[in-house]
Design an enzyme around this catalytic site. Structure first.
Site, short mmCIF file in Angstrom:
data_model
loop_
_atom_site.label_atom_id
_atom_site.label_comp_id
_atom_site.label_asym_id
_atom_site.label_seq_id
_atom_site.Cartn_x
_atom_site.Cartn_y
_atom_site.Cartn_z
N LEU A 76 50.21 67.24 56.14
CA LEU A 76 48.84 67.40 56.64
C LEU A 76 48.86 67.51 58.16
CD1 LEU A 76 47.48 64.34 54.59
CD2 LEU A 76 48.02 66.60 53.73
N ASP A 77 48.85 68.73 58.66
CA ASP A 77 49.00 68.92 60.11
C ASP A 77 47.81 69.70 60.68
OD1 ASP A 77 50.17 68.76 62.59
OD2 ASP A 77 51.54 70.44 62.27
N GLY A 78 47.33 69.26 61.83
CA GLY A 78 46.31 70.02 62.54
C GLY A 78 44.98 69.32 62.73
N THR A 248 50.55 72.81 56.89
CA THR A 248 49.45 73.54 57.52
C THR A 248 49.64 73.62 59.03
OG1 THR A 248 48.16 71.49 57.60
CG2 THR A 248 47.82 72.92 55.70
N SER A 249 48.81 74.43 59.68
CA SER A 249 48.70 74.58 61.14
C SER A 249 49.67 75.58 61.74
CB SER A 249 48.84 73.24 61.88
OG SER A 249 50.19 72.91 62.12
#
Length: 300
Positions: A76-78, A248-249
């Site tokens: 879970l990035d961003g 993500t990101s």
């Protein structure tokens, strides 16, 4: 009235002209009885074609379901970048990310995935500002508590993996409660990694095996990949190794997540920030995965 009559004659012509052509080619006597036979034959052939298309469609759907990943892992990035782009505080970014976490897990299970692993908090994340860390821990408590009824009603098994020595007693209590209440469920499994490190996972597995060998519980020559996997934290899952890992990101690295487990995992790096990664983006990831040829070292 003229219009209706013309439509009727047109329909009759469309039926009779092919019949005349066929009867002449086959030297069959043209009669009302043979016309009816031709119509019945054409109708039955149409029904057979329809049935073939339906079967083909069902087989296509079954093939798609068969090619779904059993285990999807997500980094879970961003959250912070998402907040900065909107002029919001870091905590608001994490709140949006936490809401997306639950919604995305629900989407995954609804689409037929068995296991979803979420890299919610890495060991390295302890180095972030204290107020940010405290806010994240409070979010974990809030959502574990608020979603407990849903986990039970939807029969979702909860497992939290990672080093628990730094986690507060209140959060530990909720983790234990969630794991105990859902441990019998099998069809859906949500794994949340908190204070998790892939290196730590491998290290603790090696130490466990060394201790067992020292105490005579296992012979060194008996240690293989299967034995090793049983010592990893993902031994809680029927499908410990993810088929698909999404980060993500746009960042293209796995950042110390599932180092052992991801040996043959398909890696997907969308540019979307985590709070914006919704159902449409997840479907896109699944479509990408289904187009991959998984060789596992073999020539295909």
């Amino acid at each position: 009235m003229v219009y209706i009559v013309s439509v009727v004659f047109t329909c009759l012509a469309l039926l009779i002209i092919p019949v005349i052509f066929v009867t002449r080619r086959l030297s069959v006597h043209l009669s009302f009885k043979n016309i009816l036979r031709f119509i019945k034959l054409a109708a039955s052939q149409f029904d057979e074609e329809e049935e073939k298309h339906e079967k083909s469609g069902r087989m296509g759907e079954e093939e798609k379901r068969r090619r779904l990943p059993k285990h999807v892992a997500i980094i879970l990035d961003g959250n912070r970048r998402w907040a900065e782009k909107r002029g919001l505080g870091t905590s608001e970014g994490h709140q949006a990310g936490a809401r997306r976490l639950i919604e995305n897990a629900k989407d995954c299970f609804a689409m037929g995935v068995n296991t979803v692993s979420l890299f919610a908090f890495s060991t390295e994340n302890w180095a972030r500002p204290e107020d940010e860390v405290n806010g994240l821990m409070a979010l974990f408590e809030k959502h574990l508590r608020s979603e407990m009824a849903f986990f039970r009603s939807d029969k979702i098994k909860i497992s939290v993996i990672g080093n628990r020595t730094k986690i507060s007693q209140s959060l530990l209590g909720l983790i234990t409660e969630a794991e105990e209440a859902t441990k019998s469920y099998e069809e859906k499994h949500l794994i949340i990694a908190i204070d998790y490190s892939g290196r730590f996972d491998i290290l603790q597995a090696c130490k466990s095996l060394a201790e067992k060998a020292k105490n005579g519980l296992i012979q060194v020559e008996d240690i293989d990949e299967d034995v090793m996997e049983k010592e990893l934290m993902t031994n809680c899952s029927e499908f410990p190794n993810p088929d698909l890992l999404i980060r993500t990101s746009g960042e293209q690295r796995i950042s110390n997540f599932f180092l052992w487990q991801s040996a043959y995992t398909e890696l997907y790096f969308p540019n979307v920030l985590w709070p914006d990664f919704g159902e449409a983006e997840y479907l896109e990831a699944l479509t990408w995965y289904q187009q991959r040829q998984r060789r596992f070292g073999l020539r295909v």
